[in-house]
Structures are given as structure tokens and as C-alpha cells.
Design a protein around this motif. Structure first.
Motif, PDB file in Angstrom:
ATOM      1  N   TYR A 137       0.870  -1.182   0.000  1.00  0.00           N
ATOM      2  CA  TYR A 137       0.000   0.000   0.000  1.00  0.00           C
ATOM      3  C   TYR A 137       0.901   1.224   0.000  1.00  0.00           C
ATOM      4  O   TYR A 137       1.717   1.409   0.902  1.00  0.00           O
ATOM      5  N   VAL A 138       0.765   2.070  -1.014  1.00  0.00           N
ATOM      6  CA  VAL A 138       1.622   3.246  -1.144  1.00  0.00           C
ATOM      7  C   VAL A 138       0.840   4.497  -0.751  1.00  0.00           C
ATOM      8  O   VAL A 138      -0.199   4.798  -1.339  1.00  0.00           O
ATOM      9  N   GLY A 141       5.460   7.453  -1.292  1.00  0.00           N
ATOM     10  CA  GLY A 141       6.008   7.934  -2.547  1.00  0.00           C
ATOM     11  C   GLY A 141       4.938   8.032  -3.608  1.00  0.00           C
ATOM     12  O   GLY A 141       3.748   7.927  -3.315  1.00  0.00           O
ATOM     13  N   ARG A 142       5.350   8.225  -4.857  1.00  0.00           N
ATOM     14  CA  ARG A 142       4.391   8.194  -5.968  1.00  0.00           C
ATOM     15  C   ARG A 142       3.967   6.753  -6.168  1.00  0.00           C
ATOM     16  O   ARG A 142       4.817   5.865  -6.319  1.00  0.00           O
ATOM     17  N   PRO A 143       2.660   6.465  -6.176  1.00  0.00           N
ATOM     18  CA  PRO A 143       2.208   5.063  -6.214  1.00  0.00           C
ATOM     19  C   PRO A 143       2.813   4.236  -7.334  1.00  0.00           C
ATOM     20  O   PRO A 143       3.346   3.153  -7.083  1.00  0.00           O
ATOM     21  N   ALA A 144       2.732   4.706  -8.576  1.00  0.00           N
ATOM     22  CA  ALA A 144       3.213   3.893  -9.693  1.00  0.00           C
ATOM     23  C   ALA A 144       4.717   3.658  -9.600  1.00  0.00           C
ATOM     24  O   ALA A 144       5.191   2.523  -9.716  1.00  0.00           O
ATOM     25  N   THR A 145       5.476   4.734  -9.374  1.00  0.00           N
ATOM     26  CA  THR A 145       6.931   4.605  -9.305  1.00  0.00           C
ATOM     27  C   THR A 145       7.358   3.696  -8.158  1.00  0.00           C
ATOM     28  O   THR A 145       8.250   2.847  -8.311  1.00  0.00           O
ATOM     29  N   THR A 146       6.718   3.872  -7.005  1.00  0.00           N
ATOM     30  CA  THR A 146       7.085   3.080  -5.828  1.00  0.00           C
ATOM     31  C   THR A 146       6.791   1.604  -6.042  1.00  0.00           C
ATOM     32  O   THR A 146       7.596   0.738  -5.681  1.00  0.00           O
ATOM     33  N   SER A 148      -5.079   5.703 -14.137  1.00  0.00           N
ATOM     34  CA  SER A 148      -3.789   6.296 -14.491  1.00  0.00           C
ATOM     35  C   SER A 148      -2.620   5.579 -13.815  1.00  0.00           C
ATOM     36  O   SER A 148      -1.558   5.403 -14.420  1.00  0.00           O
ATOM     37  N   THR A 149      -2.792   5.161 -12.555  1.00  0.00           N
ATOM     38  CA  THR A 149      -1.705   4.461 -11.869  1.00  0.00           C
ATOM     39  C   THR A 149      -1.403   3.129 -12.543  1.00  0.00           C
ATOM     40  O   THR A 149      -0.240   2.790 -12.794  1.00  0.00           O
ATOM     41  N   ALA A 150      -2.451   2.367 -12.863  1.00  0.00           N
ATOM     42  CA  ALA A 150      -2.248   1.074 -13.513  1.00  0.00           C
ATOM     43  C   ALA A 150      -1.570   1.250 -14.870  1.00  0.00           C
ATOM     44  O   ALA A 150      -0.652   0.494 -15.219  1.00  0.00           O
ATOM     45  N   GLU A 151      -1.989   2.248 -15.624  1.00  0.00           N
ATOM     46  CA  GLU A 151      -1.390   2.438 -16.946  1.00  0.00           C
ATOM     47  C   GLU A 151       0.078   2.848 -16.833  1.00  0.00           C
ATOM     48  O   GLU A 151       0.927   2.377 -17.600  1.00  0.00           O
ATOM     49  N   GLU A 152       0.401   3.709 -15.867  1.00  0.00           N
ATOM     50  CA  GLU A 152       1.803   4.101 -15.690  1.00  0.00           C
ATOM     51  C   GLU A 152       2.647   2.912 -15.262  1.00  0.00           C
ATOM     52  O   GLU A 152       3.778   2.740 -15.735  1.00  0.00           O
ATOM     53  N   VAL A 153       2.113   2.076 -14.384  1.00  0.00           N
ATOM     54  CA  VAL A 153       2.834   0.884 -13.946  1.00  0.00           C
ATOM     55  C   VAL A 153       3.152  -0.011 -15.144  1.00  0.00           C
ATOM     56  O   VAL A 153       4.277  -0.489 -15.300  1.00  0.00           O
TER      57      VAL A 153
END
Length: 286
Positions: free
Chosen positions: A34-35, A82-87, A115-120
Motif C-alpha cells: 500500500y503506497v 512515494g508516488r504510487p506507480a513509481t514506488t 492512471s496508476t495502472a497504466e503508468e505501472v
């Protein structure tokens, strides 16, 4: 180790349950992350202490859920900032896979990806599985579907799909979708010949790939599904018609010195598929 991203909707999201089943099938431990988005909490009048307490409570609840499982694996839940996707991507580097929920929004049956899933998916260095909300693995018993194109870049996605098939004792369905190229002719016979040639070439491609993998894994049930039309629509429709447990597609990755881009087919499938989608990137040198 399998990683899964969680948030406050973890009880209703299909990601955690899909990841738990995947970990049990592979006999690998699971880490639920969990971020807490530190960029949001920099806003004026934020309450960091309250936010931390809520986050800790959430992680504790998830840990209890993991401990109540029957697989006896060393599963754990962890809180990060942190940033969710980056972390998530950095935490999962070197792991077997990273699982995230779709969390898209929209008024249609097929919801857009968050957006988070797509960045991941775009920046991860490991396979990423995107799971629709409320997906229950036990409700679906169809094949594992993998999209097959025209290049050797399909090797990674097919290998990932084969592993999933062996774990689930399910058939492997290779889906190859082809489009009729523009025919600058009004001659109906010429158009018909182009259609027949295209269909024959596509069928040969599908059967050749199936034959190659059947030699490697003679015990597998491998099916070939060749369709004409737009690649995204054809792959999604094929997966829906057979109630696929998982749809595997290849991504597109460029050299480290250039941008990392997700291919148009993978992006379209991610936005509109109604089943879990695994994106397996292929390394490219240019």
C-alpha cells in the motif's frame, strides 16, 4: 515473489484475490504493498498523523486477511510512501510479476484503465497483470488466451501464458488477428484473392506458432483462433467468447536511452478487456 498493489478498496478489487491465487499456484510468497502518496500529503492543512494511522490500520487488516489463508506461504503486507506507480515498480523490480487493479472510470461496460495502472504497465520491468474490479478467479474456467503477432517478440508473452496454463491445467488459445491491406482495385476477383491469401497466411502463422510450442510442451492443449479485423477488437472478442481466465499480450520496450512505450494493441486491450490482462514487455535495442 509476487507483488500486488492495494488501496482502500482492496476488499472489492479483484487484484489481491487474483494475486493470492497466483502465488498459491506458483508456491511463491506474496507481498501486498500500500503506497501513501507523499505528493498529495504535501498540500496545506494535511493531516499526516491521521493519514499514517489509517494507512497502518489498512495494512494490518490486509495482513490478517493474508494470514487467514490456507496456503501457508510467507505472505506479507507492507506500507510505503512515494508516488504510487513509481514506488510499486521499484519495489517489484526483479520479482515474478506485479499485479494491480484496473480502477478506471467510465459509464460503459468496459471501463477505462486507471492512471496508476497504466503508468505501472508502461514503466515496469517485470510482467504486469491488470485485474478488473470484483473479478473472482473461481468464476471463470476458460482457456488462457495469448495474442500472437507476426514477430519473434511473442516469445515472452507465450512463455508467460504457458506457465499460467500449466498452473491452471487449462487450454492455451493462440489468437492471431489480421487485417486486409488496402487493395487499390475495383476488381471483385482481385479483392477475393487478397482475402483468401491473407486468411491462408494468417492460418499458417497461427499453426506454425502452435506447432513450435506443442513440440516444447507436448502435454498442453493448444488451440488456434485466427480472425480478420481490428487487432484490439478481435483479441478482446476472442477472450470474451471463451470466458478467458487470463489474456496475455506483448508490450513494447525500447532501449534505456529512449522512451518506454506501450504498443497500441496492448494499450487498447488494457483499456477495454473485461478479464485480467498480463502485459509482458519485450526488450528492444532501438
Amino acid at each position: 515473489m509476487i507483488y500486488v498493489g492495494i488501496d482502500s478498496s482492496w476488499r472489492h478489487s479483484g487484484a489481491l484475490e487474483w494475486a493470492l491465487r497466483g502465488a498459491a499456484l506458483r508456491h511463491e510468497p506474496l507481498r501486498a504493498v500500500y503506497v501513501v502518496d507523499r505528493t498529495v500529503r504535501r498540500a496545506p492543512y494535511s493531516e499526516p498523523t491521521i493519514a499514517d494511522e489509517a494507512a497502518i490500520d489498512l495494512v494490518d487488516e490486509v495482513q490478517k486477511h493474508l494470514d487467514a489463508g490456507r496456503d501457508r506461504l510467507d505472505n506479507d503486507a507492507e506500507l510505503m510512501g512515494g508516488r504510487p506507480a513509481t514506488t510499486l515498480v521499484e519495489a517489484a523490480a526483479g520479482s515474478t510479476m506485479l499485479v494491480v487493479g484496473r480502477r478506471g472510470t467510465g459509464a460503459f461496460k468496459r471501463l477505462l484503465i486507471g492512471s496508476t495502472a497504466e503508468e505501472v504497465v508502461n514503466v515496469a520491468t517485470v510482467p504486469v497483470v491488470v485485474v478488473p474490479d470484483k473479478w473472482k478467479p473461481g468464476d471463470h474456467s476458460g482457456p488462457v488466451v495469448v495474442a500472437v503477432g507476426e514477430s519473434d517478440a511473442d516469445q515472452g508473452p507465450i512463455e508467460f501464458a504457458v506457465t499460467a496454463v500449466v498452473e491452471r491445467a487449462a487450454p492455451l488459445r493462440l489468437v492471431h488477428v489480421w487485417e486486409l491491406p488496402s487493395v487499390h482495385s475495383r476488381d471483385a476477383a482481385a479483392i477475393a484473392r487478397a482475402e483468401q491469401e491473407g486468411d491462408a497466411n494468417a492460418q499458417r502463422r497461427g499453426e506454425a506458432v502452435a506447432g513450435e510450442w506443442q513440440l516444447r510442451y507436448p502435454e498442453l492443449v493448444i488451440e488456434v483462433d485466427v480472425r480478420r479485423g481490428h487487432a484490439v477488437d478481435g483479441v478482446i472478442t476472442a477472450a470474451e467468447q471463451c470466458d478467458a481466465q487470463l489474456l496475455v499480450v506483448g508490450g513494447r520496450r525500447h532501449h534505456r536511452t529512449t522512451a518506454m512505450l506501450l504498443g497500441s494493441v496492448a494499450r487498447g486491450v488494457l483499456h477495454h478487456a473485461s478479464c485480467p490482462v498480463a502485459v509482458v514487455h519485450a526488450e528492444q535495442t532501438s
